[in-house]
Scaffold this motif. Structure first.
Motif, PDB file in Angstrom:
ATOM      1  N   HIS A  94       0.799  -1.306  -0.066  1.00 11.52           N
ATOM      2  CA  HIS A  94      -0.174  -0.015  -0.150  1.00 11.52           C
ATOM      3  C   HIS A  94       0.853   1.202  -0.124  1.00 11.52           C
ATOM      4  CE1 HIS A  94      -2.851   3.219   1.494  1.00 11.52           C
ATOM      5  NE2 HIS A  94      -3.744   2.421   0.924  1.00 11.52           N
ATOM      6  N   ALA A  95       2.212   1.262   0.729  1.00 20.22           N
ATOM      7  CA  ALA A  95       2.798   2.505   0.631  1.00 20.22           C
ATOM      8  C   ALA A  95       3.396   2.447  -0.487  1.00 20.22           C
ATOM      9  CB  ALA A  95       3.963   2.117   1.576  1.00 20.22           C
ATOM     10  N   TYR A  96       3.794   1.458  -1.559  1.00 19.42           N
ATOM     11  CA  TYR A  96       4.189   1.656  -2.881  1.00 19.42           C
ATOM     12  C   TYR A  96       3.108   2.299  -3.451  1.00 19.42           C
ATOM     13  CZ  TYR A  96       8.381  -1.300  -2.011  1.00 19.42           C
ATOM     14  OH  TYR A  96       9.435  -1.869  -1.440  1.00 19.42           O
ATOM     15  N   GLU A  97       1.965   2.009  -3.375  1.00 21.97           N
ATOM     16  CA  GLU A  97       0.850   2.409  -4.102  1.00 21.97           C
ATOM     17  C   GLU A  97       0.656   3.967  -3.932  1.00 21.97           C
ATOM     18  OE1 GLU A  97      -4.065   1.872  -4.327  1.00 21.97           O
ATOM     19  OE2 GLU A  97      -2.843   0.375  -3.252  1.00 21.97           O
ATOM     20  N   SER A  98       0.691   4.217  -2.493  1.00 21.96           N
ATOM     21  CA  SER A  98       0.682   5.691  -2.152  1.00 21.96           C
ATOM     22  C   SER A  98       1.504   6.563  -2.843  1.00 21.96           C
ATOM     23  CB  SER A  98       0.717   5.933  -0.667  1.00 21.96           C
ATOM     24  OG  SER A  98      -0.585   5.106   0.041  1.00 21.96           O
ATOM     25  N   LYS A  99       2.843   5.782  -2.902  1.00 19.83           N
ATOM     26  CA  LYS A  99       3.862   6.504  -3.817  1.00 19.83           C
ATOM     27  C   LYS A  99       3.739   6.668  -5.201  1.00 19.83           C
ATOM     28  CE  LYS A  99       9.156   6.563  -3.567  1.00 19.83           C
ATOM     29  NZ  LYS A  99      10.063   5.989  -3.354  1.00 19.83           N
ATOM     30  N   GLY A 100       2.680   5.826  -5.717  1.00 19.84           N
ATOM     31  CA  GLY A 100       2.421   6.003  -6.969  1.00 19.84           C
ATOM     32  C   GLY A 100       3.243   4.972  -8.129  1.00 19.84           C
ATOM     33  N   ASP A 101       3.987   3.932  -7.323  1.00 17.92           N
ATOM     34  CA  ASP A 101       4.843   2.999  -7.795  1.00 17.92           C
ATOM     35  C   ASP A 101       4.086   1.700  -7.895  1.00 17.92           C
ATOM     36  OD1 ASP A 101       6.810   1.316  -8.612  1.00 17.92           O
ATOM     37  OD2 ASP A 101       8.236   1.723  -6.918  1.00 17.92           O
ATOM     38  N   LEU A 102       3.179   1.826  -8.721  1.00 18.12           N
ATOM     39  CA  LEU A 102       2.389   0.782  -8.959  1.00 18.12           C
ATOM     40  C   LEU A 102       2.928  -0.642  -9.638  1.00 18.12           C
ATOM     41  CD1 LEU A 102      -1.053   2.106 -10.375  1.00 18.12           C
ATOM     42  CD2 LEU A 102      -0.654   1.488  -7.995  1.00 18.12           C
ATOM     43  N   ARG A 103       4.314  -0.487 -10.238  1.00 20.16           N
ATOM     44  CA  ARG A 103       4.930  -1.503 -10.856  1.00 20.16           C
ATOM     45  C   ARG A 103       5.615  -2.463  -9.467  1.00 20.16           C
ATOM     46  NH1 ARG A 103       5.906  -0.992 -16.243  1.00 20.16           N
ATOM     47  NH2 ARG A 103       5.548   0.842 -17.198  1.00 20.16           N
ATOM     48  N   ARG A 104       5.661  -1.809  -8.543  1.00 19.90           N
ATOM     49  CA  ARG A 104       6.242  -2.608  -7.319  1.00 19.90           C
ATOM     50  C   ARG A 104       4.884  -3.114  -6.373  1.00 19.90           C
ATOM     51  NH1 ARG A 104      11.394  -0.561  -4.203  1.00 19.90           N
ATOM     52  NH2 ARG A 104      10.381   1.602  -4.449  1.00 19.90           N
ATOM     53  N   ALA A 105       4.096  -2.175  -6.590  1.00 12.29           N
ATOM     54  CA  ALA A 105       2.921  -2.501  -5.533  1.00 12.29           C
ATOM     55  C   ALA A 105       1.881  -3.632  -5.985  1.00 12.29           C
ATOM     56  CB  ALA A 105       1.812  -1.409  -5.436  1.00 12.29           C
ATOM     57  N   ILE A 106       1.752  -3.689  -7.242  1.00  9.22           N
ATOM     58  CA  ILE A 106       0.695  -4.690  -7.734  1.00  9.22           C
ATOM     59  C   ILE A 106       1.282  -6.283  -7.560  1.00  9.22           C
ATOM     60  CG2 ILE A 106      -0.098  -5.539  -9.790  1.00  9.22           C
ATOM     61  CD1 ILE A 106      -1.004  -2.800 -10.703  1.00  9.22           C
ATOM     62  N   PRO A 107       2.612  -6.359  -8.061  1.00  8.93           N
ATOM     63  CA  PRO A 107       3.150  -7.760  -7.748  1.00  8.93           C
ATOM     64  C   PRO A 107       3.356  -8.076  -6.167  1.00  8.93           C
ATOM     65  CG  PRO A 107       4.438  -6.632  -9.348  1.00  8.93           C
ATOM     66  CD  PRO A 107       3.632  -5.526  -8.695  1.00  8.93           C
ATOM     67  N   LEU A 108       3.290  -7.165  -5.294  1.00  7.43           N
ATOM     68  CA  LEU A 108       3.397  -7.628  -4.005  1.00  7.43           C
ATOM     69  C   LEU A 108       2.134  -7.741  -3.534  1.00  7.43           C
ATOM     70  CD1 LEU A 108       5.557  -7.632  -1.823  1.00  7.43           C
ATOM     71  CD2 LEU A 108       5.089  -5.307  -1.220  1.00  7.43           C
ATOM     72  N   TYR A 109       1.022  -6.949  -3.927  1.00  4.64           N
ATOM     73  CA  TYR A 109      -0.248  -7.478  -3.618  1.00  4.64           C
ATOM     74  C   TYR A 109      -0.790  -8.811  -4.112  1.00  4.64           C
ATOM     75  CZ  TYR A 109      -1.882  -2.716  -2.191  1.00  4.64           C
ATOM     76  OH  TYR A 109      -2.259  -1.575  -1.335  1.00  4.64           O
ATOM     77  N   GLU A 110      -0.225  -9.137  -5.246  1.00  5.62           N
ATOM     78  CA  GLU A 110      -0.716 -10.349  -5.989  1.00  5.62           C
ATOM     79  C   GLU A 110       0.029 -11.659  -5.242  1.00  5.62           C
ATOM     80  OE1 GLU A 110      -1.207  -9.224 -10.607  1.00  5.62           O
ATOM     81  OE2 GLU A 110       0.816  -9.688  -9.938  1.00  5.62           O
ATOM     82  N   ILE A 111       1.442 -11.364  -4.761  1.00  2.00           N
ATOM     83  CA  ILE A 111       2.074 -12.372  -3.773  1.00  2.00           C
ATOM     84  C   ILE A 111       1.337 -12.512  -2.661  1.00  2.00           C
ATOM     85  CG2 ILE A 111       4.150 -12.737  -2.623  1.00  2.00           C
ATOM     86  CD1 ILE A 111       5.699 -11.450  -4.931  1.00  2.00           C
ATOM     87  N   THR A 112       1.024 -11.629  -1.917  1.00  2.00           N
ATOM     88  CA  THR A 112       0.404 -11.481  -0.607  1.00  2.00           C
ATOM     89  C   THR A 112      -1.038 -12.261  -0.684  1.00  2.00           C
ATOM     90  OG1 THR A 112       1.261  -9.519  -0.081  1.00  2.00           O
ATOM     91  CG2 THR A 112      -0.331 -10.080   1.475  1.00  2.00           C
ATOM     92  N   LEU A 113      -1.794 -11.764  -1.895  1.00  2.00           N
ATOM     93  CA  LEU A 113      -3.123 -12.586  -1.842  1.00  2.00           C
ATOM     94  C   LEU A 113      -2.972 -14.213  -2.152  1.00  2.00           C
ATOM     95  CD1 LEU A 113      -6.038 -12.613  -2.394  1.00  2.00           C
ATOM     96  CD2 LEU A 113      -5.593 -11.944  -4.781  1.00  2.00           C
ATOM     97  N   ALA A 114      -2.059 -14.434  -2.870  1.00  2.00           N
ATOM     98  CA  ALA A 114      -1.647 -15.951  -3.100  1.00  2.00           C
ATOM     99  C   ALA A 114      -1.493 -16.699  -1.802  1.00  2.00           C
ATOM    100  CB  ALA A 114      -0.545 -16.094  -4.488  1.00  2.00           C
ATOM    101  N   ASP A 115      -0.602 -15.924  -1.029  1.00  4.06           N
ATOM    102  CA  ASP A 115      -0.087 -16.487   0.120  1.00  4.06           C
ATOM    103  C   ASP A 115      -1.198 -16.587   1.101  1.00  4.06           C
ATOM    104  OD1 ASP A 115       2.473 -17.078  -0.572  1.00  4.06           O
ATOM    105  OD2 ASP A 115       3.298 -15.031   0.274  1.00  4.06           O
ATOM    106  N   ARG A 116      -2.130 -15.546   1.104  1.00  6.57           N
ATOM    107  CA  ARG A 116      -3.149 -15.417   2.009  1.00  6.57           C
ATOM    108  C   ARG A 116      -4.214 -16.778   1.582  1.00  6.57           C
ATOM    109  NH1 ARG A 116      -4.048  -9.428   3.956  1.00  6.57           N
ATOM    110  NH2 ARG A 116      -2.900  -9.480   5.943  1.00  6.57           N
ATOM    111  N   GLU A 117      -4.438 -16.700   0.368  1.00  5.42           N
ATOM    112  CA  GLU A 117      -5.426 -17.988  -0.119  1.00  5.42           C
ATOM    113  C   GLU A 117      -4.864 -19.097   0.276  1.00  5.42           C
ATOM    114  OE1 GLU A 117      -7.195 -15.891  -4.306  1.00  5.42           O
ATOM    115  OE2 GLU A 117      -5.544 -16.985  -4.329  1.00  5.42           O
ATOM    116  N   ARG A 118      -3.445 -19.344   0.187  1.00  6.31           N
ATOM    117  CA  ARG A 118      -2.897 -20.576   0.799  1.00  6.31           C
ATOM    118  C   ARG A 118      -2.846 -21.067   2.126  1.00  6.31           C
ATOM    119  NH1 ARG A 118       2.178 -21.724   1.791  1.00  6.31           N
ATOM    120  NH2 ARG A 118       2.808 -19.875   0.954  1.00  6.31           N
ATOM    121  N   ILE A 119      -2.834 -19.967   2.673  1.00  5.28           N
ATOM    122  CA  ILE A 119      -2.491 -20.243   4.234  1.00  5.28           C
ATOM    123  C   ILE A 119      -3.884 -20.141   4.991  1.00  5.28           C
ATOM    124  CG2 ILE A 119      -1.259 -19.363   6.331  1.00  5.28           C
ATOM    125  CD1 ILE A 119       0.960 -18.564   4.246  1.00  5.28           C
TER     126      ILE A 119
END
Length: 949
Positions: free
Chosen positions: A619-644
């Motif tokens: 979210h901090a990356y998103e607030s900074k406007g750095d969506l190129r780093r924010a989106i992959p991190l969101y995707e990884i976190t979502l995948a891990d939460r779905e699994r765990i």
């Protein structure tokens, strides 16, 4: 009985129990339970045949000219039923999916209005008090007195009743209303003896009608009708209620269970005394037996139900014990299994329930395994308790709940599966705890339910449990016991989650002072309390106090607990969150990154707290406007939460929501909207349709629809969501105000400024009242109202509002806060539209430099300002500078946002326009719309230490 003369002409004679006389000159009627033969004199029989009722004759007890709302369809249904059956109909009463035959529902009122509405269709309309056989006979006798006074004055009541029956047999087309029938079988003789008219009966009794007459179910008033009735009675027919009065009326009508008699009683009291609607709610339990002008003292709710309770007690005393116990539980879906411990076997339980159901005090579910009680019945019963001991039924209700939570008196709570379905009843029991009521519950009695609700992110629902637990801790352990202090801190947290922010702050401040005195400045519980208070300050926008307290807490935790302790990492995360909120991303992002690294090292890559921290970094990356780093991190976190955690865990749903929002920010609506839709469907399934997180999902989906250009889908969804927020959280909860603001934004986007501006104004006024004049959300509302005036071309209103927002933002948030920069950008745009380029250009230049410094060269907001500055350069004739800026903006937009993002398309269009106009020697430029500051986002909240439980 004296023998009478035999009739002159022959005719049928009748004797014996329940005999009938249907013709001839001898009238025979059996009234009552004995065998009585009434031989009427010839002249009386003649008068029975010859006497005609005057037009419109009747004895209706009241006028029907009073307020009568919400029963039009029932009147029509009743008429159809009577005409179709040709003989009799019985009005019973049913609560909305709950209560049948409850006193006060409006049975007699409906019958009275039917009689008045259709009285000219009948030869006679006669109202009969049917509470007993004797009353029926007396009411019939009064008919003889009305139609044949010369004879009736000389004879007894039974002879007069017999004459009335004979008259009704000779003169068809009448209506008899049997009001308040206690025993349906009492009507059997009259329905058989009198076939040539309509019989209409009202009764509290739901059973015994199957062999007597068809029944009609009468429900509670619809909410809108109940509100209309209450407002009309309380304020007068000529006064239109204000929005606040209507809101208060809705709340009071709900408290009264939309029960007509209770609404009538309340309305009369309010009109006579001038008491406010809100004030009546506060003293509701004390006025249920109070009759104002125009109300029969015997027709108050408490008095009506008192008579019913006497009848039930005579039939089954255990039924009253059972009903008193149910008064302390939730009104709906009370399982039979929960009530079973009060009875030695199921047969006795069934008999007690049967008695209650017979008098419509309870209703069964479809499978008859659960019951419902009208909430006002509960209110009356709870406040009619013993004066020398605990209120009636309270001890039994606590015993029932304890039996499920702690079977056989066990110290440990039963497994969750055994009591999860009873949570509403546990909450109701806690909510209804009388002040000073003696109880044997231990202080931690409600702890298992509190812990479960916390795990489900439903802390707001647990507030009554926290309050009851705190009261018990204070009573048993004392005001400053560590367990009491922990309980007080947990209640403060629940208040905060529910939006009761000032209550949360006050309670946190009190608890922190006590913990410092009792435990010391650096005790872990004291540090947890200090962290919670800082978070509460942040919730009301007091960022200066919040950051200072977060910094102190982090420093102390490092010193006391160590650099890598879980609580230290939580403090580091919270401080980073605060830095991000005030726009200090230069300090926020490194703290988040360090937090992720430490969590991965200490707890592991897939620990829930690690995922929590990683989500916040995204979210901090998103607030900074750095969506190129924010989106992959969101995707990884979502995948891990779905699994765990699983696909539908609340934290997984939050990650899915956040990823959808990031897709939306990048202009990728094709991925964002389906993900929002999936998240909403799952939240409805897991959390329910009106859970706060579900409402946020509805809001986010609607906002995505709006930004994608689907206003026809966005506006209805936002309207329904705001209505649900108002119902669930209240008119002035921060989330409700957020939703109302976003609805106004949707109206504005659809070009409906006539709807948007009043809603912006109302939201601004409410935020000012609730949050204060300079709260960040208040500043957002003021900015958005200014933007709406700007969009409508009303610069005389827009410019001063923007100037006020800029000044307040600078004062409250600081010169470089993102909101300050946004409002400054919008003010420059307003100057531009007003043709004041001398003020617009330097302000845009300042904002551009500041946004580059705070947000970075390629943040979407920086690109917006660069585009706007290029446009005013072009208008000012500085074409070369304008084209260079446009070119830079286009290149950066393509790189950061993508070729098809709406902002990229705007910048590319502006560049083309500038080049073409330059080649043609033209002036002019296009200023793209400035961004709105306020969007409802479900940002993952920081980790919150709640102290020992």
């Amino acid at each position: 009985m004296t023998d009478s003369a035999m009739p002159q002409e022959g005719g049928p004679q009748a004797t014996g129990l329940r005999s009938k006389a249907v013709g001839g000159d001898v009238g025979v009627a059996i009234t009552g339970d004995g065998t009585q033969v009434m031989m009427l004199p010839a002249e009386a029989v003649g008068w029975a045949k010859e006497a005609e009722a005057p037009p419109g004759a009747g004895n209706l007890p009241n006028s029907a000219s009073g307020v009568f709302v919400g029963r039009e369809s029932e009147l029509a249904e009743l008429r159809d039923l009577l005409v179709a059956e040709g003989e009799a109909a019985v009005t019973q009463v049913s609560g909305t999916r709950a209560i049948h035959g409850l006193g006060g529902i409006g049975k007699s009122t409906l019958a009275l209005h039917y009689a008045h509405t259709h009285r000219h269709m009948y030869t006679l309309v006669w109202w009969i008090n049917a509470t007993s056989t004797e009353q029926i006979i007396a009411s019939l006798a009064s008919l003889a007195t009305r139609l044949c006074p010369q004879w009736a004055a000389t004879t007894g009541v039974h002879e007069r009743a017999a004459w009335a029956i004979l008259w009704l047999q000779w003169h068809p087309g009448w209506l008899l209303v049997f009001d308040n029938v206690e025993r349906p079988d009492d009507l059997r003789h009259y329905l058989g003896a009198l076939p040539d008219g309509h019989h209409l009966a009202t009764s509290r009794t739901a059973t015994g009608w199957h062999a007597i007459a068809p029944t009609m179910s009468l429900g509670l008033l619809a909410p809108d009708a109940a509100i209309a009735l209450l407002c009309t009675l309380a304020l007068g027919e000529r006064r239109t209620p204000t929005p606040t009065q209507r809101q208060d009326a809705a709340a009071l009508a709900a408290d009264l269970g939309h029960l007509p008699l209770a609404l009538e009683q309340a309305g009369a009291y309010l009109f006579e005394t001038g008491t406010s609607l809100a004030g009546y709610r506060e003293m509701l339990s004390d006025v249920m037996d109070t009759a104002a002008g125009g109300i029969d003292p015997e027709r108050t709710i408490a008095r009506v139900w008192h008579h019913t309770l006497i009848a039930i007690r005579q039939r089954n005393p255990q039924a009253i014990t059972l009903l008193n116990a149910m008064a302390w539980l939730a009104p709906d879906d009370i399982p039979r299994s929960l009530l079973a411990p009060l009875f030695p076997d199921q047969r006795l339980l069934g008999e007690a329930l049967g008695a209650l159901h017979a008098y419509n005090m309870v209703s069964y579910s479809a499978d008859r395994q659960a019951l419902s009680v009208h909430r006002l019945v509960q209110t009356v019963l709870r406040n009619a308790g013993s004066q020398d001991g605990p209120p009636h039924g309270r001890h039994e209700a606590e015993h029932l709940v304890s039996h499920v939570l702690y079977p056989d008196g066990a110290d440990e709570a039963a497994p969750l599966v055994q009591w999860q379905h009873l949570i509403e009843h546990v909450i109701a029991l806690a909510s209804s705890t009388p002040a000073g009521c003696a109880t044997e519950q231990p202080p931690d009695f409600y702890q298992p339910v509190i812990a479960h609700l916390h795990e489900q992110c439903q802390d707001a629902r647990a507030i009554p449990l926290h309050e009851a637990m705190l009261a018990r801790c204070e009573e048993v352990l004392g005001d400053t016991d560590p367990y009491t202090l922990a309980s007080r801190g947990n209640l403060a947290y629940a208040y905060q989650v529910a939006g009761h922010l000032r209550r949360a702050i006050n309670l946190n401040e009190k608890t922190l002072t006590q913990r410092e005195q009792v435990l010391g400045e650096t005790h872990p519980s004291t540090l947890a309390n200090r962290n919670s208070l800082a978070y509460a300050y942040s919730a009301v926008g007091e960022w200066g106090r919040a950051i200072s307290l977060f910094e102190i807490t982090l420093s102390q935790r490092k010193e006391v607990l160590g650099d890598e302790h879980a609580s230290t990492l939580a403090s580091q995360n919270n401080l980073a969150y605060a830095y991000e909120a005030v726009g200090d991303l230069g300090r926020a992002v490194p703290l988040f990154e360090d937090s992720v690294t430490k969590h991965e090292k200490i707890l592991g890559y897939a620990h829930p707290r690690t995922l929590y921290s990683r989500n916040n970094l995204a979210h901090a990356y998103e607030s900074k406007g750095d969506l190129r780093r924010a989106i992959p991190l969101y995707e990884i976190t979502l995948a891990d939460r779905e699994r765990i955690l699983g696909a539908t865990h609340p934290h997984t749903l939050q990650s899915r929501n956040n990823l959808a929002r990031a897709y939306q920010e990048s202009g990728n609506f094709a991925q964002a909207i389906p993900l929002f839709e999936t998240t909403l469907a799952q939240r409805v399934q897991v959390l329910g349709d009106t859970h706060p997180d579900t409402l946020i999902s509805k809001n986010n989906l609607a906002f995505a629809y709006k930004e994608a250009g689907y206003s026809d889908r966005a506006i209805p969804l936002l309207e329904s969501t705001v209505a649900q927020w108002e119902q669930v959280l209240g008119e002035t909860h921060p989330d409700t105000l957020n939703g109302r603001n976003n609805l106004a934004t949707a109206y504005e986007s659809a070009g409906e400024l006539e709807r948007a501006i009043p809603l912006y104004e109302a939201t601004l006024a409410q935020r000012t009242e609730v949050l204060g004049d300079t709260h960040p959300d208040t500043l957002i509302s003021r900015n958005n109202l200014a933007s709406a005036h700007f969009e409508g071309g009303d610069l005389t209103r827009a410019v001063p509002l923007f100037e006020t927002v800029v000044a307040q933002s600078e004062q409250v948030l600081g010169n470089m806060h993102p909101y300050t920069l946004l409002s400054r950008n919008n003010l420059a745009s307003a100057y531009d539209s007003a043709g004041d380029l001398e003020r617009a250009i330097p302000l845009f230049e300042t904002v551009l430099v500041q946004r580059e410094q705070v947000l970075g060269e390629t943040h979407p907001h920086t690109l917006t300002t660069r585009n706007n500055l290029a446009s005013v350069y072009f208008k000012a004739g500085q074409r070369d500078r304008a084209i260079v800026l446009y070119e830079v903006t286009v290149a950066q937009s393509e790189q950061v946002l993508g070729n098809t993002h709406p902002d990229t398309l705007i910048s590319r269009s502006n560049l083309a326009h500038a080049r073409n106009a330059t080649q043609a020697g033209q002036q002019g430029g296009t200023v793209p719309p400035t961004g709105k500051a306020d969007r409802q986002r479900l940002m993952q909240p920081p980790a919150e230490d709640r102290g020992p439980r």
